[in-house]
Design an enzyme around this catalytic site. Structure first.
Site, PDB file in Angstrom:
ATOM      1  N   SER A 183       0.835  -1.216   0.000  1.00 41.61           N
ATOM      2  CA  SER A 183       0.000   0.000   0.000  1.00 41.61           C
ATOM      3  C   SER A 183       0.856   1.246   0.000  1.00 41.61           C
ATOM      4  CB  SER A 183      -0.947   0.074   1.205  1.00 41.61           C
ATOM      5  OG  SER A 183      -1.802  -1.035   1.257  1.00 41.61           O
ATOM      6  N   ASP A 211       7.556  -8.359  11.421  1.00 39.54           N
ATOM      7  CA  ASP A 211       7.642  -9.816  11.571  1.00 39.54           C
ATOM      8  C   ASP A 211       6.801 -10.236  12.771  1.00 39.54           C
ATOM      9  OD1 ASP A 211       8.331 -12.444  11.643  1.00 39.54           O
ATOM     10  OD2 ASP A 211      10.487 -12.139  11.798  1.00 39.54           O
ATOM     11  N   ASP A 265       6.774 -16.504  13.755  1.00 40.95           N
ATOM     12  CA  ASP A 265       8.057 -17.210  13.872  1.00 40.95           C
ATOM     13  C   ASP A 265       7.807 -18.711  13.774  1.00 40.95           C
ATOM     14  OD1 ASP A 265       9.606 -14.875  14.350  1.00 40.95           O
ATOM     15  OD2 ASP A 265       8.959 -14.883  16.447  1.00 40.95           O
TER      16      ASP A 265
END
Length: 796
Positions: free
Chosen positions: A248, A320, A323
């Protein structure tokens, strides 16, 4: 003879009945844009004006009536889309599409989205506005299900309509959260590369963050198993009938840099293309509330919106928040796994999946302290060590619905900030501007730290505890900027500057769009709506000419053919723009693909190379790697008696590119137009059936734009030389606080998801041409250009 006349007469009558019946049925499937209907739980007469693009403008005496009406009109346009959205997280696509969707269903039921939804609902205040408004919306949806027309898709596939529940809303938001994530495409892949090739190869893939790139400024060992994991998750996301969020742009310019002395706001979220498109626009006006919002199917509160006082939008943060952990089974009891405190038993959840025309499938999903074991749902890794997926979304109480309500009912900037702080996943950049001159940006998401030696881009050690998070950050440590002294905020999915003394790890896009946005905004102090409209359609790359210059400087030119020389001159003069008629983008994209293929595929192999090619990481690699003269990747391992150089690889790639284009498009270079190979078709799930494609799909169209320009287009690189667009701007919105009633927007196809509506694709030509339409707020103007549907209370 008389008998034949009678037979002919009866046949004519029968044919007339069939035609009339077909016409009546056809018209019964169209959305209802005028007249009157009665709805229960409506307290007062409510008026809905559908403007010239089918946008509903809902005028009600209270918010509950307005939101009930919203649910009804949303369902009459997008019930099929809602049905798909609510089926993904609980694994119910196979129920309507058959065994082809079984892999998707197995994967999603393992993630724990449904369980997270149930926990959120348990903790939801049943006397609060969030619950009351959500149930009002569901009431409207369900009344359309009871009394409205059955969408043609339901009839063709042969499924029954079902009432909607609160859990459906939370499941939809859970799917949205997962579709933002990038770790599932990257972490297992990088682990495979590390195990196969070692650190010398890996360190040149630009995994670590480059502090010299354009940053958003703050004002504060089992190789094949990992390959299979990433390839299967990629296949699952590619096969989903609902498109993922992929990127975006947004920027908000303060009054100090505009001609009017008022804030200008722009946002274009990049999402996978589909038909219908993602957003449903609706304008609500009550005595105590007004909002022009963009809604996802099945969600009562807008994800994007504005009124006369403020505007907000979204981009992907790209942090992030997933995991992967390699767990260790007990040596003698595979029902247990190792933890820092000894062995613990897996918690097993049994899930059943209904499959159309097949037997019901039952799966057992093991869960660890980190999350579900992927081996249980990805068959190709079932014989290796257990790999668990830890996802922030299911680790904390979900408040996304509360956050959307808070943001969309804000009365001051701090309310929007509070809403942003309530979102722990997905990671989002909340962009903000208002009528009193404020501009701001907040990165939402629950951020966390690991020990310094832990690299979360790889599969982590689940048994020792050494790779677990050591700290979760407070929201006030997230990246953000409020009323910055540089007078604008922006996001292009690029890396934010330092927070909590680190450059926060993530899957950020290269600086291309960010650099272009900053280069355009920074020097200019006389911005107006028209200039923003031009900018949001900008198709010029700030980095491609630099990349081309580096490539051309390292190509051997002594044996050029006529076309190779002509193409060389075209690239040399290219300014980086990507319009349909241009030749350079066609040459450039073919050349880049072959450079990547000739450089990386010999070491990686075809499977790993194609996986890497489809990640954000590879986009970041190109510019950085082309600067290297002595890269370990330049040598082709398939030529054991020869060590290739940068010049050899780039020269080979260039010649192959021109030859391939001659074979594909002919020998006349002036016919190699970008628009011939760069096309967009908005695909409906039923468009995969050849006989239905013409009626449900929209396009194909020849398109401008390219990868990582402001008018961003996503497409895959492969041998075909065709760049079929898969993702791009899902809307382009520009809000001008000096002239709020003339703020502008556009959708890729149309407002309606009903193929019988005149608004199914009535914006597509405007969208393709970079044009806009008004987001109307003026009631008199709305009435004069609209049809009227009256909603009356039903006597119960």
């Amino acid at each position: 003879m008389r008998i034949f006349k009678k037979i002919a007469f009866f046949i004519a009558i029968l044919l007339a009945i069939v035609i009339i019946g077909g016409w009546v049925y056809y018209n019964s499937l169209k959305p209802n844009y005028e007249g009157s209907i009665n709805l229960s739980s409506i307290e007062n007469k409510t008026e809905v004006y559908f403007d010239d693009f089918g946008i509903p403008h809902i005028y009600a005496e209270n918010q509950k009536d307005a939101v009930t009406t919203l649910g009804y009109v949303h369902a009459q346009e997008r019930l099929w889309q809602m049905e798909l959205m609510r089926r993904i997280a609980p694994g119910r696509l196979s129920e309507i599409f058959g065994k082809d969707m079984l892999k998707n269903d197995k994967f999603f039921v393992s993630l724990g989205i449904e369980e997270a939804s149930e926990k959120s609902i348990e903790k939801l205040d049943k006397n609060g506005d969030v619950y009351k408004m959500a149930t009002a919306y569901l009431n409207g949806v369900n009344q359309f299900i009871e009394s409205g027309a059955t969408p043609i898709e339901f009839t063709l596939i042969g499924i029954e309509k079902e009432q909607y529940q609160l859990k459906d809303i939370y499941n939809i938001l859970g799917y949205m959260s997962f579709s933002f994530a990038m770790a599932h495409k990257t972490d297992p892949l990088l682990t495979s590369i590390k195990e196969k090739l070692g650190n010398d190869y890996l360190k040149e893939l630009n995994i670590n963050i480059d502090p010299n790139t354009t940053l958003i400024k703050n004002s504060k060992p089992e190789i094949e198993s990992f390959e299979n994991l990433v390839s299967n998750v990629q296949e699952i996301m590619d096969n989903s009938p609902i498109p993922p969020f992929v990127g975006s742009n947004s920027w908000v310019i303060s009054a100090n840099k505009t001609t009017t002395g008022k804030v200008l706001f722009a946002n274009d979220p990049h999402i996978g293309y589909s038909q219908p498109s993602v957003w449903f626009e609706a304008h609500i006006s009550t005595p105590d509330y007004e909002m022009y919002g963009y809604h996802m199917a099945g969600v009562p509160f807008p994800l994007l919106g504005h009124n006369r006082n403020y505007a907000w939008g979204l981009t992907m943060f790209e942090n992030d928040d997933i995991d992967f952990y390699k767990e260790e089974n007990h040596p003698e009891d595979n029902t247990k796994y190792k933890t820092p405190n000894g062995f613990e038993a897996y918690k097993t959840v049994t899930k059943t999946i209904k499959v159309k025309d097949e037997d019901t499938v039952t799966i057992n999903v093991r869960n660890t302290r980190h999350g579900p074991i992927m081996n249980d749902v990805v068959e190709e890794i079932s014989q290796t060590s257990p790999i668990a997926m830890s996802w922030v979304y299911t680790q904390f109480d979900g408040q996304v619905l509360d956050a959307l309500h808070t943001i969309s009912r804000a009365t001051k900037m701090s309310d929007v900030k509070k809403g942003a702080s309530m979102i722990h996943a997905p990671g989002l950049n909340i962009m903000y501007g208002d009528a009193i001159g404020n501009v701001a940006w907040w990165a939402s998401g629950k951020l966390y730290k690991h020990k310094p030696q832990v690299n979360t881009k790889f599969i982590l050690n689940g048994a020792s505890g050494e790779d677990d998070p050591i700290e979760y950050l407070d929201f006030n440590q997230n990246p953000m900027a409020e009323k910055p002294k540089w007078d604008y905020v922006y996001s292009a999915n690029n890396q934010p500057d330092t927070i909590a003394n680190i450059l926060y790890p993530g899957y950020y896009l290269p600086e291309d769009r960010a650099k272009r946005i900053v280069d355009l905004i920074e020097p200019k102090n006389n911005w107006d709506k028209e200039a923003i409209a031009k900018m949001i359609n900008d198709v010029t790359s700030s980095t491609s000419p630099i990349i081309v210059k580096d490539i051309l400087a390292n190509i051997a030119t002594n044996s050029f053919t006529k076309n190779e020389q002509e193409a060389f001159e075209i690239l040399k003069k290219w300014d980086g723009s990507n319009t349909q008629k241009m030749i350079a983008p066609t040459i450039y994209n073919k050349l880049i693909y072959l450079y990547l293929k000739n450089t990386f595929e010999d070491e990686l192999g075809e499977k790993l190379f194609n996986q890497l090619l489809n990640t954000h990481l590879m986009k970041r690699v190109i510019a950085d790697h082309l600067k290297k003269t002595n890269s370990i990747w330049w040598d082709n391992l398939n030529t054991s008696n020869l060590k290739e150089t940068k010049t050899a690889i780039l020269s080979k790639s260039y010649k192959e590119a021109i030859t391939a284009l001659e074979n594909q498009l002919g020998s006349e270079i002036n016919t190699w137009n970008w628009g011939k190979v760069h096309t967009l078709e908005h695909a409906h799930p039923l468009g995969t059936v050849a006989a239905l494609k013409e009626y449900f799909n929209v396009g194909p169209f020849s398109m401008k734009g390219a990868r990582e320009v402001i008018d961003n287009r996503g497409y895959l690189y492969d041998n075909s030389g065709l760049y079929k667009i898969t993702a791009g701007p899902s809307t382009r919105r520009i809000i001008d606080f000096s002239d709020i009633e003339n703020s502008i927007s556009i959708l890729p196809t149309g407002q309606s998801g009903n193929p019988f509506s005149v608004h199914y694709k009535d914006q597509s030509e405007m969208y393709n041409n970079g044009e806009f339409r008004k987001m109307k707020l003026n009631k008199e103007e709305i009435i004069n250009s609209s049809t009227k549907l009256i909603i009356l209370p039903k006597n119960e």
